[in-house]
Design an enzyme around this catalytic site. Sequence first.
Site, PDB file in Angstrom:
ATOM      1  N   GLU A 165       0.820  -1.223   0.000  1.00  0.00           N
ATOM      2  CA  GLU A 165       0.000   0.000   0.000  1.00  0.00           C
ATOM      3  C   GLU A 165       0.853   1.271   0.000  1.00  0.00           C
ATOM      4  O   GLU A 165       1.266   1.741   1.052  1.00  0.00           O
ATOM      5  CB  GLU A 165      -0.944   0.011   1.220  1.00  0.00           C
ATOM      6  N   LYS A 207      -2.368  -2.005  -3.242  1.00  0.00           N
ATOM      7  CA  LYS A 207      -3.448  -1.194  -2.653  1.00  0.00           C
ATOM      8  C   LYS A 207      -3.108   0.279  -2.866  1.00  0.00           C
ATOM      9  O   LYS A 207      -2.471   0.913  -2.028  1.00  0.00           O
ATOM     10  CB  LYS A 207      -3.600  -1.520  -1.165  1.00  0.00           C
TER      11      LYS A 207
HETATM   12  P1  13P Z   1      -9.105   4.074   3.980  1.00  0.00           P
HETATM   13  O1  13P Z   1      -9.935   3.350   2.976  1.00  0.00           O
HETATM   14  O2  13P Z   1      -9.892   4.689   5.097  1.00  0.00           O
HETATM   15  O3  13P Z   1      -8.149   5.031   3.335  1.00  0.00           O
HETATM   16  O4  13P Z   1      -8.220   2.992   4.732  1.00  0.00           O
HETATM   17  C1  13P Z   1      -7.687   1.960   4.034  1.00  0.00           C
HETATM   18  C2  13P Z   1      -6.495   1.481   4.750  1.00  0.00           C
HETATM   19  O5  13P Z   1      -6.345   0.318   5.025  1.00  0.00           O
HETATM   20  C3  13P Z   1      -5.469   2.468   5.121  1.00  0.00           C
HETATM   21  O6  13P Z   1      -4.271   1.817   5.441  1.00  0.00           O
END
Ligand code: 13P
Length: 322
Positions: A165, A207
Amino acid sequence: MTAPGKGILAADESVATMSKRLEEAGVEPTAENRRRYRELLATAPGLADSVSGIIFCDETLRQTFSDGTPFAEAVTALGILPGIKVDTGAKPCPGLPGETVTEGLDGLPERLAEYAEMGAAFAKWRAVFTITAETPTRGAIRANASALARYAAACQAAGIVPIVEPEVLMDGAHNRGRCRDVTAEVHAAVRAEMALLNVDLAGIVLKPNMVLEGSDYSQQTSPERVAEMTVGVLRSWPDDLAGVAFLSGGQSPERATANLEAMQSHRTPWPLTFSFGRALVSPALAAWRGDPDRIADGQAALIDRVAANGAAARLRGELQPV
Ligand code: 13P
């Protein structure tokens, strides 16, 4: 994890973040209330219809449902894969005032082995990049990309699927073009670092943020344009990437869903689904507010969002028949 029409529920807020959100909703921020809230989410009737996995934090993975079953075991029995956030947060990056580097690499192989033993099927690590006139700097991009790559390699060595991510934050007054350029630069760095550590892209779920204008920018970008620009950036990833599951990043729940829906009209070699946190759970927390008599309301609010996003992801099958 990226099964057709299914996404991932991010319920892995740190103890500090979750406590703050509970307090804002008028709920005492105790370990037991954090546990009750996560059990409410995981047991929402029909959740597995549109959710393939739930990301938890360390505290939750060590907790149990009210019947004494550990969370990982309980959600597995519900047909949902348990995941674990393994980074320890974005901390000030030495040498780069105002920027952060995500920590958590020390002892990571041992922690992953323990989480695997506890039943975790996948993991998550979030790197954060802030757009200003000067940032993100090349130093912050490289430091975070390198950590993401080491994390991903460690997960694959432990037999756990890494969610990678790299989040370019919405905060700021920048336009969508700047978000696109920064997101592309960050992704290129993450790919380069992962290549150096022999990470198998067929075994990672990316992500990313969607390409959006900054939250202080005057005009909101249409879902069609968001989808076009986001998919444009993603096209630099190879075809064998396992899947893409977007974060919501502070968009309203409705906007996140509309954007996810618009993505589906683009033909891509990988599924495009959701791994939302706030866009799924905020309405649930607001409906529950810690009241045992409102558990069903909280669950209904969650399912409402989950079903809408599952339906958006399922559009792919209709728009792109195989
Ligand atoms: P949000 O969808 O609230 O941005 O959170 C996703 C997430 O896992 C952040 O690390």
